[in-house]
Scaffold this motif. Structure first.
Motif, mmCIF file in Angstrom:
data_model
loop_
_atom_site.group_PDB
_atom_site.id
_atom_site.type_symbol
_atom_site.label_atom_id
_atom_site.label_comp_id
_atom_site.label_asym_id
_atom_site.label_seq_id
_atom_site.Cartn_x
_atom_site.Cartn_y
_atom_site.Cartn_z
ATOM 1 N N PRO A 146 47.491 41.597 49.583
ATOM 2 C CA PRO A 146 46.801 40.571 50.362
ATOM 3 C C PRO A 146 45.421 41.077 50.765
ATOM 4 O O PRO A 146 45.209 42.284 50.915
ATOM 5 C CB PRO A 146 47.703 40.396 51.588
ATOM 6 C CG PRO A 146 48.360 41.732 51.747
ATOM 7 C CD PRO A 146 48.577 42.251 50.350
ATOM 8 N N THR A 147 44.489 40.154 50.934
ATOM 9 C CA THR A 147 43.194 40.548 51.470
ATOM 10 C C THR A 147 43.359 40.870 52.955
ATOM 11 O O THR A 147 44.382 40.535 53.576
ATOM 12 C CB THR A 147 42.154 39.441 51.313
ATOM 13 O OG1 THR A 147 42.560 38.305 52.107
ATOM 14 C CG2 THR A 147 42.013 39.010 49.848
ATOM 15 N N GLU A 148 42.350 41.499 53.529
ATOM 16 C CA GLU A 148 42.409 41.815 54.950
ATOM 17 C C GLU A 148 42.551 40.542 55.784
ATOM 18 O O GLU A 148 43.344 40.489 56.734
ATOM 19 C CB GLU A 148 41.150 42.567 55.380
ATOM 20 C CG GLU A 148 41.160 42.977 56.850
ATOM 21 C CD GLU A 148 39.892 43.695 57.257
ATOM 22 O OE1 GLU A 148 39.876 44.279 58.358
ATOM 23 O OE2 GLU A 148 38.913 43.666 56.487
ATOM 24 N N SER A 149 41.810 39.492 55.433
ATOM 25 C CA SER A 149 41.890 38.246 56.193
ATOM 26 C C SER A 149 43.256 37.583 56.019
ATOM 27 O O SER A 149 43.814 37.036 56.979
ATOM 28 C CB SER A 149 40.773 37.289 55.779
ATOM 29 O OG SER A 149 40.815 37.007 54.390
ATOM 30 N N GLU A 150 43.827 37.640 54.820
ATOM 31 C CA GLU A 150 45.161 37.075 54.603
ATOM 32 C C GLU A 150 46.201 37.814 55.417
ATOM 33 O O GLU A 150 47.084 37.209 56.031
ATOM 34 C CB GLU A 150 45.506 37.113 53.113
ATOM 35 C CG GLU A 150 44.724 36.127 52.270
ATOM 36 C CD GLU A 150 44.935 36.338 50.780
ATOM 37 O OE1 GLU A 150 44.600 35.424 50.002
ATOM 38 O OE2 GLU A 150 45.406 37.429 50.379
ATOM 39 N N GLU A 211 49.699 49.807 55.833
ATOM 40 C CA GLU A 211 49.818 48.899 54.696
ATOM 41 C C GLU A 211 48.450 48.685 54.064
ATOM 42 O O GLU A 211 47.463 48.423 54.757
ATOM 43 C CB GLU A 211 50.417 47.562 55.164
ATOM 44 C CG GLU A 211 51.819 47.711 55.742
ATOM 45 C CD GLU A 211 52.440 46.386 56.151
ATOM 46 O OE1 GLU A 211 51.953 45.331 55.704
ATOM 47 O OE2 GLU A 211 53.417 46.406 56.900
ATOM 48 N N TRP A 212 48.387 48.801 52.741
ATOM 49 C CA TRP A 212 47.139 48.583 52.016
ATOM 50 C C TRP A 212 46.814 47.101 51.928
ATOM 51 O O TRP A 212 47.698 46.262 51.834
ATOM 52 C CB TRP A 212 47.246 49.123 50.593
ATOM 53 C CG TRP A 212 47.207 50.610 50.460
ATOM 54 C CD1 TRP A 212 48.217 51.422 50.011
ATOM 55 C CD2 TRP A 212 46.106 51.471 50.748
ATOM 56 N NE1 TRP A 212 47.819 52.727 50.011
ATOM 57 C CE2 TRP A 212 46.522 52.789 50.457
ATOM 58 C CE3 TRP A 212 44.810 51.252 51.226
ATOM 59 C CZ2 TRP A 212 45.676 53.887 50.628
ATOM 60 C CZ3 TRP A 212 43.975 52.353 51.401
ATOM 61 C CH2 TRP A 212 44.416 53.647 51.099
ATOM 62 N N VAL A 213 45.517 46.784 51.949
ATOM 63 C CA VAL A 213 45.049 45.436 51.645
ATOM 64 C C VAL A 213 44.086 45.514 50.472
ATOM 65 O O VAL A 213 43.626 46.587 50.090
ATOM 66 C CB VAL A 213 44.379 44.756 52.860
ATOM 67 C CG1 VAL A 213 45.399 44.510 53.953
ATOM 68 C CG2 VAL A 213 43.215 45.581 53.377
ATOM 69 N N LEU A 214 43.782 44.371 49.901
ATOM 70 C CA LEU A 214 43.052 44.338 48.639
ATOM 71 C C LEU A 214 41.607 44.783 48.764
ATOM 72 O O LEU A 214 41.079 45.466 47.887
ATOM 73 C CB LEU A 214 43.099 42.909 48.069
ATOM 74 C CG LEU A 214 42.476 42.695 46.690
ATOM 75 C CD1 LEU A 214 43.223 43.488 45.623
ATOM 76 C CD2 LEU A 214 42.472 41.199 46.346
ATOM 77 N N ASP A 215 40.948 44.423 49.855
ATOM 78 C CA ASP A 215 39.490 44.549 49.900
ATOM 79 C C ASP A 215 38.941 45.622 50.818
ATOM 80 O O ASP A 215 37.747 45.655 51.084
ATOM 81 C CB ASP A 215 38.868 43.204 50.287
ATOM 82 C CG ASP A 215 39.525 42.594 51.529
ATOM 83 O OD1 ASP A 215 40.531 43.127 51.996
ATOM 84 O OD2 ASP A 215 39.010 41.569 52.010
ATOM 85 N N THR A 216 39.762 46.541 51.311
ATOM 86 C CA THR A 216 39.240 47.573 52.200
ATOM 87 C C THR A 216 39.642 48.976 51.763
ATOM 88 O O THR A 216 39.661 49.899 52.554
ATOM 89 C CB THR A 216 39.725 47.359 53.650
ATOM 90 O OG1 THR A 216 41.163 47.338 53.673
ATOM 91 C CG2 THR A 216 39.205 46.057 54.218
ATOM 92 N N HIS A 217 39.940 49.155 50.472
ATOM 93 C CA HIS A 217 40.428 50.463 50.025
ATOM 94 C C HIS A 217 39.381 51.550 50.139
ATOM 95 O O HIS A 217 39.712 52.728 50.223
ATOM 96 C CB HIS A 217 40.933 50.381 48.584
ATOM 97 C CG HIS A 217 39.869 50.123 47.571
ATOM 98 N ND1 HIS A 217 39.331 48.872 47.383
ATOM 99 C CD2 HIS A 217 39.231 50.949 46.700
ATOM 100 C CE1 HIS A 217 38.412 48.923 46.427
ATOM 101 N NE2 HIS A 217 38.333 50.169 46.000
ATOM 102 N N GLN A 218 38.099 51.219 50.158
ATOM 103 C CA GLN A 218 37.071 52.236 50.270
ATOM 104 C C GLN A 218 37.021 52.854 51.667
ATOM 105 O O GLN A 218 36.416 53.900 51.861
ATOM 106 C CB GLN A 218 35.703 51.636 49.923
ATOM 107 C CG GLN A 218 35.560 51.229 48.467
ATOM 108 C CD GLN A 218 35.714 52.406 47.514
ATOM 109 O OE1 GLN A 218 35.349 53.536 47.851
ATOM 110 N NE2 GLN A 218 36.280 52.159 46.353
#
Length: 227
Positions: A146-150, A211-218
């Motif tokens: 999921p994205t961070e916002s999701e 938990e990992w999200v899609l758009d903040t892995h950096q």
């Protein structure tokens, strides 16, 4: 059971927080497309199936040194009625452990004994993405993080929870999620706590493990337990 998904409707919510630097800024965010989110985090046994079928080697096994999040020790204390109860104490520390990877989350060979349905740990963002790709291939359905916002939208019960609110009072939160005050000093199964209707029925979103999200892995280069 573990493959159950929760339908998430489209909607708007206030994402972030006005006072927290990590969560700033506070802004209205729109979830434009309905989606589904896994009811439970990915478990050790689910990740084992992926590794067993593909021969995948996680980044920790391939030379990326993971981090084990130690939450200190536990001690016995006596309450006002003279009854001993266990509580956690000390300051959490991040300690590199070259022996740790998903199958040996704390570096020991028997780390996952009786933890088949605990959430998988010591996996990087790339490891999580690899699992999603495999899951998509074998099911014919699109799986992704999921994205961070999701994620925040679901965690806030689809926008029904205010940005400065929490579901439980501080003195009762440990009855609903695995946090330091729970005194467990370890992970718990993803279905350990009672199910609720908040978050659409999604479970184990608070406490237990990161938990990992899609758009903040950096923002986080190495995996960690949150125990």
């Amino acid at each position: 059971k573990w493959d159950q998904c929760i339908p998430v409707p489209k909607g708007k919510f206030l994402m972030g927080h006005k006072q927290s630097k990590d969560a700033a800024p506070l802004s209205e965010t729109t979830i434009e497309t309905p989606f589904q989110i896994k009811k439970y985090p990915v478990t050790n046994v689910e990740y084992y199936q992926f590794v067993n079928e593909t021969g995948y080697r996680t980044e920790a096994e391939s030379g990326v040194v993971p981090i084990v999040y130690h939450n200190g020790q536990a001690r016995q204390i006596m309450d006002s009625m003279g009854v001993f109860s266990q509580t956690s104490f000390s300051h959490p520390t991040l300690t590199p452990n070259a022996e740790a990877f998903w199958l040996r989350a704390n570096g020991h060979p028997n780390a996952l004994d009786d933890k088949f349905h605990h959430p998988v740990t010591q996996v990087t963002w790339n490891d999580a993405m690899a699992y999603c790709s495999w899951k998509s291939e074998i099911t014919g359905k699109k799986f992704r993080l999921p994205t961070e916002s999701e994620w925040e939208y679901v965690a806030g019960s689809f926008g029904r929870l205010g940005h400065d609110e929490f579901y439980w009072d501080a003195d009762e939160a440990s009855n609903f999620c695995n946090i330091e005050e729970s005194g467990i000093c370890d992970s718990t199964p993803v279905d350990f706590y009672p199910e609720t209707e908040i978050m659409g029925g999604a479970q184990d979103m608070f406490g237990n493990v990161y938990e990992w999200v899609l758009d903040t892995h950096q923002q986080a280069k190495t995996p960690a337990n949150k125990l």
